[in-house]
Design a protein around this motif. Structure first.
Motif, PDB file in Angstrom:
ATOM      1  N   PHE A  63       0.847  -1.185   0.000  1.00 18.74           N
ATOM      2  CA  PHE A  63       0.000   0.000   0.000  1.00 18.74           C
ATOM      3  C   PHE A  63       0.885   1.240   0.000  1.00 18.74           C
ATOM      4  N   LEU A  64       0.828   1.991  -1.076  1.00 18.53           N
ATOM      5  CA  LEU A  64       1.593   3.227  -1.212  1.00 18.53           C
ATOM      6  C   LEU A  64       0.898   4.303  -0.383  1.00 18.53           C
ATOM      7  N   HIS A  65       1.662   4.997   0.442  1.00 18.59           N
ATOM      8  CA  HIS A  65       1.056   6.000   1.317  1.00 18.59           C
ATOM      9  C   HIS A  65       1.875   7.285   1.357  1.00 18.59           C
ATOM     10  N   ASN A  66       1.152   8.380   1.515  1.00 15.87           N
ATOM     11  CA  ASN A  66       1.746   9.711   1.685  1.00 15.87           C
ATOM     12  C   ASN A  66       2.705  10.097   0.572  1.00 15.87           C
ATOM     13  N   LEU A  67       2.383   9.730  -0.659  1.00 17.85           N
ATOM     14  CA  LEU A  67       3.187  10.213  -1.783  1.00 17.85           C
ATOM     15  C   LEU A  67       3.013  11.726  -1.824  1.00 17.85           C
ATOM     16  N   ALA A  68       4.093  12.428  -1.602  1.00 20.11           N
ATOM     17  CA  ALA A  68       4.026  13.885  -1.521  1.00 20.11           C
ATOM     18  C   ALA A  68       5.248  14.499  -2.180  1.00 20.11           C
ATOM     19  N   HIS A  99       2.870  -8.466  -5.248  1.00 20.26           N
ATOM     20  CA  HIS A  99       2.413  -8.720  -6.612  1.00 20.26           C
ATOM     21  C   HIS A  99       1.635  -7.529  -7.148  1.00 20.26           C
ATOM     22  N   ILE A 100       1.187  -6.688  -6.220  1.00 19.27           N
ATOM     23  CA  ILE A 100       0.440  -5.490  -6.589  1.00 19.27           C
ATOM     24  C   ILE A 100       0.673  -4.432  -5.520  1.00 19.27           C
ATOM     25  N   ILE A 101       0.688  -3.180  -5.946  1.00 16.82           N
ATOM     26  CA  ILE A 101       0.781  -2.060  -5.013  1.00 16.82           C
ATOM     27  C   ILE A 101      -0.452  -1.199  -5.234  1.00 16.82           C
ATOM     28  N   LEU A 102      -1.186  -0.967  -4.171  1.00 11.55           N
ATOM     29  CA  LEU A 102      -2.372  -0.119  -4.215  1.00 11.55           C
ATOM     30  C   LEU A 102      -2.023   1.233  -3.608  1.00 11.55           C
ATOM     31  N   GLY A 103      -2.693   2.265  -4.049  1.00 10.49           N
ATOM     32  CA  GLY A 103      -2.448   3.578  -3.477  1.00 10.49           C
ATOM     33  C   GLY A 103      -3.384   4.594  -4.092  1.00 10.49           C
ATOM     34  N   GLY A 104      -3.229   5.810  -3.699  1.00 11.88           N
ATOM     35  CA  GLY A 104      -4.065   6.874  -4.229  1.00 11.88           C
ATOM     36  C   GLY A 104      -3.228   8.066  -4.651  1.00 11.88           C
ATOM     37  N   ILE A 105      -3.558   8.617  -5.793  1.00 12.52           N
ATOM     38  CA  ILE A 105      -2.888   9.831  -6.290  1.00 12.52           C
ATOM     39  C   ILE A 105      -3.980  10.787  -6.737  1.00 12.52           C
ATOM     40  N   ARG A 106      -3.994  11.973  -6.164  1.00 16.90           N
ATOM     41  CA  ARG A 106      -5.013  12.955  -6.543  1.00 16.90           C
ATOM     42  C   ARG A 106      -4.483  13.999  -7.529  1.00 16.90           C
ATOM     43  N   ASP A 107      -3.209  14.283  -7.440  1.00 14.28           N
ATOM     44  CA  ASP A 107      -2.618  15.297  -8.306  1.00 14.28           C
ATOM     45  C   ASP A 107      -2.592  14.782  -9.747  1.00 14.28           C
ATOM     46  N   GLY A 118       3.629   2.766 -15.952  1.00 10.51           N
ATOM     47  CA  GLY A 118       2.948   1.475 -15.902  1.00 10.51           C
ATOM     48  C   GLY A 118       1.933   1.313 -14.785  1.00 10.51           C
ATOM     49  N   TRP A 119       1.770   2.321 -13.942  1.00 15.39           N
ATOM     50  CA  TRP A 119       0.746   2.254 -12.901  1.00 15.39           C
ATOM     51  C   TRP A 119      -0.607   2.440 -13.572  1.00 15.39           C
ATOM     52  N   MET A 120      -1.635   1.819 -13.043  1.00 15.20           N
ATOM     53  CA  MET A 120      -2.973   1.924 -13.608  1.00 15.20           C
ATOM     54  C   MET A 120      -3.886   2.675 -12.649  1.00 15.20           C
ATOM     55  N   ALA A 121      -4.749   3.487 -13.205  1.00 17.94           N
ATOM     56  CA  ALA A 121      -5.718   4.218 -12.391  1.00 17.94           C
ATOM     57  C   ALA A 121      -6.949   3.347 -12.205  1.00 17.94           C
ATOM     58  N   GLY A 122      -7.437   3.322 -10.980  1.00 19.56           N
ATOM     59  CA  GLY A 122      -8.667   2.591 -10.690  1.00 19.56           C
ATOM     60  C   GLY A 122      -9.879   3.442 -11.030  1.00 19.56           C
ATOM     61  N   ASP A 123     -10.972   3.100 -10.449  1.00 17.29           N
ATOM     62  CA  ASP A 123     -12.230   3.811 -10.649  1.00 17.29           C
ATOM     63  C   ASP A 123     -12.119   5.205 -10.054  1.00 17.29           C
ATOM     64  N   GLU A 124     -12.222   6.213 -10.881  1.00 14.91           N
ATOM     65  CA  GLU A 124     -12.065   7.586 -10.403  1.00 14.91           C
ATOM     66  C   GLU A 124     -13.233   8.042  -9.543  1.00 14.91           C
ATOM     67  N   MET A 125     -14.318   7.287  -9.553  1.00 13.48           N
ATOM     68  CA  MET A 125     -15.464   7.640  -8.728  1.00 13.48           C
ATOM     69  C   MET A 125     -15.312   7.101  -7.303  1.00 13.48           C
ATOM     70  N   GLU A 126     -14.352   6.224  -7.104  1.00 12.31           N
ATOM     71  CA  GLU A 126     -14.154   5.633  -5.785  1.00 12.31           C
ATOM     72  C   GLU A 126     -13.357   6.583  -4.915  1.00 12.31           C
ATOM     73  N   THR A 127     -13.790   6.736  -3.691  1.00 13.89           N
ATOM     74  CA  THR A 127     -13.091   7.599  -2.746  1.00 13.89           C
ATOM     75  C   THR A 127     -12.391   6.748  -1.707  1.00 13.89           C
TER      76      THR A 127
END
Length: 133
Positions: A63-68, A99-107, A118-127
């Motif tokens: 889980f990727l966290h606090n990417l700043a 095998h997978i890294i999950l995280g959130g990027i808003r910028d 190569g990172w993939m964006a998930g559902d943009e409607m998901e918060t």
């Protein structure tokens, strides 16, 4: 530009908290951060940072966290550091059996950079949600 990665320390957690607060975002309590934090420096100046929570080898999820990024440096330096940081996070994940890294990027710029790497964006409607206990 000389881009270099180093392990994050307690002072870095406070620094990243400051970067995030200046952008009106919430950072986590430094006591909850794992030892897999990385700071990317450009010419010796911290420009980006993130932490990777790693599950046990059984399920292989990170889980990727606090990417700043540092708001006091140029966009060119921030994005160069972010590119390097995303590569380092991938490498740390691989070394820890992910095998997978999950995280959130808003910028939007960071998201574009991530997609190019190569990172993939998930559902943009998901918060993303979290519960602080």
């Amino acid at each position: 530009m000389k881009i270099q990665a180093r392990l994050a320390n307690d002072e870095d957690a406070a620094m990243v908290d400051g970067w995030m607060r200046r952008r009106g975002k919430l950072a986590w309590d430094p006591r909850t951060l794992p030892p897999t934090g990385v700071v990317m420096e450009v010419d010796g100046v911290p420009c980006a940072a993130a932490w990777l929570f790693v599950t046990d080898g059984y399920c292989g999820v990170g889980f990727l966290h606090n990417l700043a990024t540092n708001p006091d440096v140029s966009a060119v330096r921030r994005m160069a550091a972010a590119r390097g940081l995303m590569d380092v996070m991938r490498d740390i994940g691989l070394q820890n059996g992910c095998h997978i890294i999950l995280g959130g990027i808003r910028d939007k710029r960071l998201l574009k950079t991530a997609r190019r790497l190569g990172w993939m964006a998930g559902d943009e409607m998901e918060t993303p949600v979290f519960l602080k206990i």
